[in-house]
Design a protein around this motif. Sequence first.
Motif, PDB file in Angstrom:
ATOM      1  N   THR A  85     -10.476   1.127  -3.240  1.00 44.86           N
ATOM      2  CA  THR A  85      -9.559   0.198  -2.581  1.00 44.86           C
ATOM      3  C   THR A  85      -9.034  -0.831  -3.565  1.00 44.86           C
ATOM      4  N   SER A  86      -9.928  -1.348  -4.409  1.00 39.87           N
ATOM      5  CA  SER A  86      -9.521  -2.340  -5.397  1.00 39.87           C
ATOM      6  C   SER A  86      -8.518  -1.750  -6.386  1.00 39.87           C
ATOM      7  N   GLU A  87      -8.796  -0.533  -6.867  1.00 49.36           N
ATOM      8  CA  GLU A  87      -7.891   0.127  -7.801  1.00 49.36           C
ATOM      9  C   GLU A  87      -6.532   0.400  -7.148  1.00 49.36           C
ATOM     10  N   ALA A  88      -6.574   0.797  -5.868  1.00 48.26           N
ATOM     11  CA  ALA A  88      -5.328   1.071  -5.152  1.00 48.26           C
ATOM     12  C   ALA A  88      -4.513  -0.206  -4.962  1.00 48.26           C
ATOM     13  N   ASN A  89      -5.197  -1.305  -4.634  1.00 48.38           N
ATOM     14  CA  ASN A  89      -4.503  -2.582  -4.473  1.00 48.38           C
ATOM     15  C   ASN A  89      -3.855  -3.027  -5.775  1.00 48.38           C
ATOM     16  N   ASN A  90      -4.553  -2.796  -6.883  1.00 52.18           N
ATOM     17  CA  ASN A  90      -3.982  -3.133  -8.197  1.00 52.18           C
ATOM     18  C   ASN A  90      -2.748  -2.283  -8.486  1.00 52.18           C
ATOM     19  N   LYS A  91      -2.828  -1.007  -8.117  1.00 52.01           N
ATOM     20  CA  LYS A  91      -1.697  -0.107  -8.323  1.00 52.01           C
ATOM     21  C   LYS A  91      -0.500  -0.547  -7.487  1.00 52.01           C
ATOM     22  N   ILE A  92      -0.748  -0.904  -6.236  1.00 51.32           N
ATOM     23  CA  ILE A  92       0.324  -1.359  -5.350  1.00 51.32           C
ATOM     24  C   ILE A  92       0.950  -2.632  -5.895  1.00 51.32           C
ATOM     25  N   ALA A  93       0.104  -3.534  -6.422  1.00 54.25           N
ATOM     26  CA  ALA A  93       0.615  -4.776  -7.004  1.00 54.25           C
ATOM     27  C   ALA A  93       1.520  -4.482  -8.199  1.00 54.25           C
ATOM     28  N   GLU A  94       1.148  -3.478  -9.005  1.00 49.91           N
ATOM     29  CA  GLU A  94       1.973  -3.105 -10.152  1.00 49.91           C
ATOM     30  C   GLU A  94       3.324  -2.546  -9.695  1.00 49.91           C
ATOM     31  N   ILE A  95       3.294  -1.748  -8.638  1.00 49.18           N
ATOM     32  CA  ILE A  95       4.543  -1.190  -8.116  1.00 49.18           C
ATOM     33  C   ILE A  95       5.427  -2.298  -7.563  1.00 49.18           C
ATOM     34  N   LYS A  96       4.819  -3.235  -6.837  1.00 48.74           N
ATOM     35  CA  LYS A  96       5.583  -4.332  -6.231  1.00 48.74           C
ATOM     36  C   LYS A  96       6.263  -5.202  -7.280  1.00 48.74           C
ATOM     37  N   LYS A  97       5.619  -5.382  -8.420  1.00 48.56           N
ATOM     38  CA  LYS A  97       6.197  -6.260  -9.433  1.00 48.56           C
ATOM     39  C   LYS A  97       6.865  -5.484 -10.573  1.00 48.56           C
ATOM     40  N   SER A  98       7.056  -4.169 -10.380  1.00 47.91           N
ATOM     41  CA  SER A  98       7.713  -3.370 -11.412  1.00 47.91           C
ATOM     42  C   SER A  98       9.141  -3.872 -11.613  1.00 47.91           C
ATOM     43  N   ASP A  99       9.629  -3.746 -12.839  1.00 50.13           N
ATOM     44  CA  ASP A  99      10.981  -4.216 -13.160  1.00 50.13           C
ATOM     45  C   ASP A  99      12.002  -3.656 -12.194  1.00 50.13           C
ATOM     46  N   TYR A 100      11.851  -2.371 -11.882  1.00 50.52           N
ATOM     47  CA  TYR A 100      12.882  -1.716 -11.075  1.00 50.52           C
ATOM     48  C   TYR A 100      12.960  -2.326  -9.681  1.00 50.52           C
TER      49      TYR A 100
END
Length: 402
Positions: free
Chosen positions: A291-306
Amino acid sequence: PTVVSPNPEEPAALALAVEKAKETDAELVLASDPDSDRVGAAVKNNEGEWVLLNGNQTALMFVYYLITRWKELGKVNGNEYIVKTIVTTELIRTIAERNGVEIYDVYTGFKWIADVMKKNEGKINYIGGGEESYGFLAEDFVRDKDAVSACSLLAEFCAWAKDQGKTLYDVVMDIYLEYGFSKEFTINVVKPGKSGADEIKQMMTDFRNNPPKELGGSKVVTWKDYQTLEQRDANGNVSKLEMPETSNVLQWFCEDGTKTSVRPSGTEPKIKFYIEVKGAMKCNGCYERCTSEANNKIAEIKKSDYLCTCIGGLAQLARALAWHARGHEFDSRILHYCEQGVAKYCDPLFFSFLQTIRTRIDNHTTLNRKYNPHGSWRSRSVSSGWRAPSSPSRTRRISPPL
């Protein structure tokens, strides 16, 4: 009233029931909305704490239980099917395919699930169908999401699990262990009014013209556009999507299993982003780590440049220019923010446009743009000390509302 909103998608709607469950040492909390079509559930985890199940979890639990029971009863013979919406977790597909059950993907809305049921009536056997927004249909004599039968089925599921010495929470962990872990997150970007509708339309156009090549550090390998009904892979191969009609939805699939879906809401002034990330859960004690790893991944997607550029940057730039045209100084931080993402993802001509704006700002000029009702724009360049004639005090430095 006991709740602000009687919607089981909202955690607050189950709050009083959970408190009562704590008092009575209950094992399951179920909640529906006033018209009894959605169902929400809360269960105890291994520490005895009450946790809420999201719509994707309840949907995959229904599918898992129904297929498992049908197999136990000898009812699965390769002539069965499950239906899910395209924005619902792909874990349902994995469960169905591994058990020899056909899976249908449909657009959001139970009318599309009912459409598949009608076309298959008398040909193959319907097991169940659901969506991430807490709706499920476990029988074929109703043609809409039905919380009455769904609540009954969840209670039956709980009893079945207890006969095996397990809780519903244990079964969810079993599903993740056997079929893989997934975590879902939805972003709603509200854009009210006509200007908001225009922004949403432009955002979808930008996404189509400049689709992402990576999200959260993972390469995008498949792009689906349900408006053109085309699917394109990383090698440039294009195939047709088999759907009954077109719809304004985009999907991007990454090589690590991440799925992102984008669509304007059909009932509210907002654009919706559905994010699903995958992982491998190798033991019951790995859930928190996954869950923690998934939340980190989602956070990366949310703040991605695109996504930052397309969701926020261009909209902020439009507001900054409008603010500037009314006499305020231009906040160049917004321009820098846009340039970072646009240079990487957007059309070179648009980046050139941003550079032109920066040149004007750097040369200490401002641009006063006034709309001509006959359909043309007229521009006037003046010194940076220019003040709006009607409001001399409006040249103080104020960032545009974000």
